[in-house]
Design a protein around this motif. Structure first.
Motif, PDB file in Angstrom:
ATOM      1  N   VAL A 511     -14.300   2.663  -7.356  1.00  0.00           N
ATOM      2  CA  VAL A 511     -13.372   2.450  -6.234  1.00  0.00           C
ATOM      3  C   VAL A 511     -12.584   1.169  -6.461  1.00  0.00           C
ATOM      4  O   VAL A 511     -11.354   1.133  -6.356  1.00  0.00           O
ATOM      5  N   LYS A 512     -13.300   0.115  -6.799  1.00  0.00           N
ATOM      6  CA  LYS A 512     -12.635  -1.182  -6.994  1.00  0.00           C
ATOM      7  C   LYS A 512     -11.654  -1.109  -8.160  1.00  0.00           C
ATOM      8  O   LYS A 512     -10.517  -1.597  -8.063  1.00  0.00           O
ATOM      9  N   ARG A 513     -12.090  -0.473  -9.228  1.00  0.00           N
ATOM     10  CA  ARG A 513     -11.233  -0.380 -10.405  1.00  0.00           C
ATOM     11  C   ARG A 513      -9.961   0.398 -10.074  1.00  0.00           C
ATOM     12  O   ARG A 513      -8.854   0.018 -10.452  1.00  0.00           O
ATOM     13  N   ASN A 514     -10.120   1.487  -9.340  1.00  0.00           N
ATOM     14  CA  ASN A 514      -8.955   2.299  -8.980  1.00  0.00           C
ATOM     15  C   ASN A 514      -7.985   1.519  -8.105  1.00  0.00           C
ATOM     16  O   ASN A 514      -6.764   1.582  -8.295  1.00  0.00           O
ATOM     17  N   VAL A 515      -8.521   0.785  -7.145  1.00  0.00           N
ATOM     18  CA  VAL A 515      -7.646   0.028  -6.243  1.00  0.00           C
ATOM     19  C   VAL A 515      -6.950  -1.096  -7.007  1.00  0.00           C
ATOM     20  O   VAL A 515      -5.756  -1.338  -6.825  1.00  0.00           O
ATOM     21  N   GLU A 516      -7.681  -1.751  -7.876  1.00  0.00           N
ATOM     22  CA  GLU A 516      -7.067  -2.861  -8.629  1.00  0.00           C
ATOM     23  C   GLU A 516      -6.026  -2.358  -9.603  1.00  0.00           C
ATOM     24  O   GLU A 516      -5.048  -3.045  -9.888  1.00  0.00           O
ATOM     25  N   SER A 517      -6.221  -1.157 -10.107  1.00  0.00           N
ATOM     26  CA  SER A 517      -5.220  -0.611 -11.038  1.00  0.00           C
ATOM     27  C   SER A 517      -3.892  -0.372 -10.337  1.00  0.00           C
ATOM     28  O   SER A 517      -2.857  -0.238 -10.978  1.00  0.00           O
ATOM     29  N   LEU A 518      -3.918  -0.325  -9.026  1.00  0.00           N
ATOM     30  CA  LEU A 518      -2.684  -0.166  -8.261  1.00  0.00           C
ATOM     31  C   LEU A 518      -2.080  -1.521  -7.906  1.00  0.00           C
ATOM     32  O   LEU A 518      -1.102  -1.589  -7.160  1.00  0.00           O
ATOM     33  N   GLY A 519      -2.680  -2.573  -8.398  1.00  0.00           N
ATOM     34  CA  GLY A 519      -2.224  -3.903  -8.015  1.00  0.00           C
ATOM     35  C   GLY A 519      -2.791  -4.332  -6.687  1.00  0.00           C
ATOM     36  O   GLY A 519      -2.264  -5.246  -6.052  1.00  0.00           O
ATOM     37  N   GLY A 520      -3.864  -3.688  -6.264  1.00  0.00           N
ATOM     38  CA  GLY A 520      -4.444  -4.003  -4.964  1.00  0.00           C
ATOM     39  C   GLY A 520      -5.796  -4.674  -5.102  1.00  0.00           C
ATOM     40  O   GLY A 520      -6.216  -5.054  -6.201  1.00  0.00           O
ATOM     41  N   SER A 521      -6.471  -4.802  -3.986  1.00  0.00           N
ATOM     42  CA  SER A 521      -7.810  -5.404  -3.991  1.00  0.00           C
ATOM     43  C   SER A 521      -8.625  -4.805  -2.861  1.00  0.00           C
ATOM     44  O   SER A 521      -8.078  -4.169  -1.954  1.00  0.00           O
ATOM     45  N   ILE A 522      -9.938  -4.993  -2.952  1.00  0.00           N
ATOM     46  CA  ILE A 522     -10.830  -4.465  -1.916  1.00  0.00           C
ATOM     47  C   ILE A 522     -11.836  -5.521  -1.557  1.00  0.00           C
ATOM     48  O   ILE A 522     -12.307  -6.277  -2.412  1.00  0.00           O
ATOM     49  N   SER A 523     -12.149  -5.627  -0.298  1.00  0.00           N
ATOM     50  CA  SER A 523     -13.168  -6.573   0.149  1.00  0.00           C
ATOM     51  C   SER A 523     -14.010  -5.896   1.205  1.00  0.00           C
ATOM     52  O   SER A 523     -13.646  -4.848   1.745  1.00  0.00           O
ATOM     53  N   VAL A 524     -15.163  -6.483   1.485  1.00  0.00           N
ATOM     54  CA  VAL A 524     -16.072  -5.876   2.462  1.00  0.00           C
ATOM     55  C   VAL A 524     -16.627  -6.961   3.360  1.00  0.00           C
ATOM     56  O   VAL A 524     -16.870  -8.097   2.934  1.00  0.00           O
TER      57      VAL A 524
END
Lengths: 685, 99
Positions: A511-524
């Motif tokens: 999930v994190k890798r996919n989001v970062e590949s879009l130039g994004g980030s994820i936090s919890v």
């Protein structure tokens, strides 16, 4: 695939989605008449379109389903959970049959009839027999062109139809056959045949000498009837007049039907009372009336065309930037004015083309209610699924790429976040848990949140697991944010077995890798016993952004303009360094972590003071120490991952006006480094 | 052969079998022409005919008109029930058998 068929599939998929959304909405709330009508219209239009395209199995099955929806519409039955489940299975069956038409043509499924029988049994208050799952694709018997019984149309509107077939007969054009097919969708009450057939010696066997007048009862839209009669050959004349029509449903014939009828001389979509000769004027009036009511008018454009347009616009932006950079002190006023004007137009063009690519997140979010319903039912949990901010718009490519990550997060929330009803009751919570999916735009980015009111993450167990994996020692007590970061590490997710986290880590690294590949980030964020919140941040678009140029030595870097708070001259008095390692800057009494850009990109330090640029994202700030500012510019984002490799700390690259390549800094990454610096500072302060 | 013709001294009997689609209409037209060129009382036996293209129906209409102009009648036998329903619903049967 020809354009008409593609149009049919595009509309068919939308209608199937629409039926599913409406069924879910009906199940969760009071069945208001307008919603039930909407459901009926979808099924109705889908049936007609399928028939028009020759997919008789699909049309027949939908017809059977439509009868059930007719019962709902007339308020003969309420939508019980059992009936809702069966109707949703029927929608799944429609999807299956629709997909099969792409590869196998018009084929049926042996479970269609049992499913319809089960639906009808529930509607009639009988005990239904279980229905087997849809079978593997198999060829079906040829479809009977005339049904054994005419469909029930009692109370449906009646129309007087005048049908003058096209003048030329052929194997494909048999007026009697077309009239027979009408019986599948309504009832012929009366019929008068007018023959104008000459004696044998004057007869041409391929000419049509006859016309019909019918009194016809159908719940179909008149345009569907017209399309059925006009499709076979050019030159048919069809007049349809309501006799004692009920208030008509407002659904316009779909574009697929219109396109199918467009090859005919008579104009598609006239109101029922119009002759073909007046149809064009009526159609125009109908379009104008719809526009004046504020109904959206749209056309379909292939994504390839839009992508090509975006690429062209991005190249124009680069070229415009090059032209602006080429200006010198000697550039005359007229040229400067022209360049300025061009800058405005290019910016306007960029914004409008970007808007074409943007779609509301509802396109993505609409997939989830059904998934939540089915997953919760399977796990014996009660989940209320809420959606907010569906109108927030996002680049189409990003939308598609977020589907898998969000699906995973929501499934995890149901599986491992929301407790079973008994457990929730014991904990003083309502039996029904809540998962909320929301989207909003801020600072040039889109934020998507998945929040549940379940168990929350047990951080002590995460710490123990990290110790077990050797990532930290027993004496280490990392901050919560650091512990949450462990969840996204590949090694952590595959090793995790603890009950309250079992599976929650699985796939989180992906999930994190996919989001970062879009130039994004994820936090919890999470609170034990209260719930968990995952926050995804993605850029509004992957295409073009406004940036601020920063320089260190001869190197040029870009940061998003939306992240810049302020810039000022750096004075050593502002600086605080602890153990020469953890650097902070005093900005009007507030200490902000310092990141030296030279150090960050591997350049040697300088003894010049430089500038501080304060960057902010989601309430967190860092101070970036640079040599100078190169000014604002619109930059076209190019992916590093697509063209090279993903490089941490950089969100992408761009081509400057002078042709040089500049890297775009990842502000989230910089802030994370700064936060780590601040944590260490706080630990020793 | 979907269309066959037997001729006696006093009458013709055309037997239509199976399905007469658009492609078979030409053969039906040929038989109709043979009848029209040697006019007699004519019986059309379509009890074994399950389907007929409208083009074929027109040929039967035209044959009936041609024979009636010359003072002869055409008799249609009881059709296949499905065919009858098909033609009756859309008004073709009644128009065809009226004299």
């Amino acid at each position: 695939m020809d354009s008409l068929m593609q149009l049919f599939y595009d509309e068919a998929n939308e209608m199937v989605e629409g039926m599913e959304q409406v069924l879910l909405a009906l199940e969760s709330g009071e069945p208001d008449p307008e919603t039930v009508n909407a459901l009926f219209r979808y099924a109705h239009s889908f049936k007609g379109n399928s028939a028009a395209m020759g997919f008789t199995h699909l049309s027949k099955f939908t017809h059977g389903l439509e009868s059930a929806m007719e019962a709902l519409r007339k308020e003969q039955r309420t939508l019980t959970p059992e009936l809702a489940t069966l109707l949703l299975q029927a929608v799944d069956m429609i999807r299956t049959l629709l997909e099969r038409t792409r590869t196998e043509g018009d084929v049926g499924d042996p479970t269609c009839e049992p499913l319809l029988q089960q639906i009808n049994a529930v509607i009639n208050g009988e005990t239904p027999q279980p229905v087997p799952a849809p079978s593997a694709p198999m060829p079906s018997a040829p479809v009977q062109t005339a049904p054994a019984e005419p469909p029930t149309t009692q109370g449906a509107p009646q129309y007087r139809i005048t049908y003058q077939p096209a003048p030329t007969l052929s194997a494909e054009h048999d007026p009697l056959q077309l009239l027979t097919e009408l019986q599948e969708y309504g009832q012929v009450i009366e019929c008068r045949f007018r023959e104008q057939i000459p004696p044998l010696e004057q007869l041409k066997t391929d000419a049509c000498y006859g016309s019909w007048e019918l009194l016809y009862e159908t719940a179909f839209e008149p345009a569907i009837v017209r399309a059925l009669l006009e499709l076979a050959a050019e030159g048919a004349e069809v007049r349809i007049e309501p006799v004692n029509a009920a208030p008509t449903e407002t659904a316009q014939p779909t574009a697929a039907v219109n396109a199918a009828a467009a090859s005919q001389p008579s104009v598609a979509t006239p109101p029922p009372t119009e002759t073909p000769a007046a149809a064009a004027a009526a159609a125009t009036a109908a379009v104008n009336a719809a526009a004046s009511k504020g109904e959206a008018q749209s056309i379909r454009v292939s994504t390839e065309k839009i992508d090509a347009l975006m690429n062209l616009v991005s190249e124009i932006v680069i070229a415009q930037s090059m032209l602006s950079s080429a200006q010198t002190a000697d550039t005359d006023e007229r040229t400067r004015a022209a360049i300025t004007q061009m800058e405005r137009h290019v910016r306007d063009l960029h914004e409008r083309v970007m808007a074409i690519r943007l779609l509301p997140v509802s396109y993505l979010f609409n997939r989830f209610p059904r998934m939540v319903r089915d997953t919760a039912a399977k796990l014996g949990k009660k989940v209320n699924f809420e959606v907010e901010g569906e109108e927030t718009e996002l680049d189409r490519t990003l939308l598609e790429a977020l589907s898998d990550p969000l699906t995973h997060l929501i499934r995890n929330a149901i599986d491992h976040g929301i407790e079973p009803p008994d457990e929730r009751r014991q904990n003083g919570k309502p039996e029904t848990g809540t998962i909320k999916l929301s989207a909003y735009q801020s600072e040039g980015r889109i934020y998507i949140e998945v929040r549940d009111d379940g168990r929350g993450i047990n951080t002590e167990r995460v710490r123990q697991k990290a110790i077990q994996l050797g990532w930290i020692t027993e004496n280490d007590h990392p901050a919560e944010e650091t512990l949450y970061d462990f969840l996204f590490q590949p090694g952590f997710s595959t090793a995790q077995q603890v009950s309250d986290l079992s599976g929650r880590g699985v796939g989180m690294d992906v999930v994190k890798r996919n989001v970062e590949s879009l130039g994004g980030s994820i936090s919890v964020q999470s609170k034990r016993g209260e719930g968990t919140r995952f926050l995804l941040r993605v850029p509004l678009t992957l295409a073009i952004m406004d940036g601020l140029g920063l320089t260190v030595a001869d190197e040029h870097y870009i940061v998003p303009l939306t992240a810049v708070v302020e810039a000022f001259q750096y004075e050593s008095l502002q600086h605080t360094a602890l153990f020469d390692q953890y650097e902070m800057v005093n900005v009007r009494g507030e200490f902000i972590p310092l990141v030296r850009l030279r150090q960050f990109v591997g350049l040697p330090e300088t003894d010049h003071d430089g500038l501080i640029v304060v960057l902010e994202q989601e309430g967190e700030q860092i101070a970036l120490l640079i040599d100078g500012i190169a000014g604002q510019q619109q930059v076209v984002l190019k992916s590093l991952e697509e063209n090279f490799v993903r490089v941490h700390g950089f969100a992408g690259a761009t081509i400057l006006g002078d042709g040089r390549v500049a890297l775009i800094l990842d502000v989230s990454d910089l802030i994370r480094r700064g936060r780590q610096s601040a944590e260490r500072y706080a630990a020793v302060a | 052969m979907q269309v066959s013709l037997k001729t006696s001294a006093k009458k013709h009997k055309a037997t239509l079998n199976g399905e007469i689609g658009f492609a078979e209409t030409a053969a039906l037209y040929d038989v109709a022409q043979q009848i029209a060129q040697n006019p007699k009382e004519t019986q059309i036996d379509w009890s074994n005919l399950t389907a007929i293209h409208y083009a074929g129906v027109q040929v039967l209409f035209a044959l009936r008109k041609s024979l009636e102009e010359q003072g002869y009648k055409v008799q249609f036998t009881e059709p296949n029930p499905q065919l009858y329903q098909h033609l009756h619903t859309f008004g073709v049967w009644d128009a065809l058998i009226q004299s």
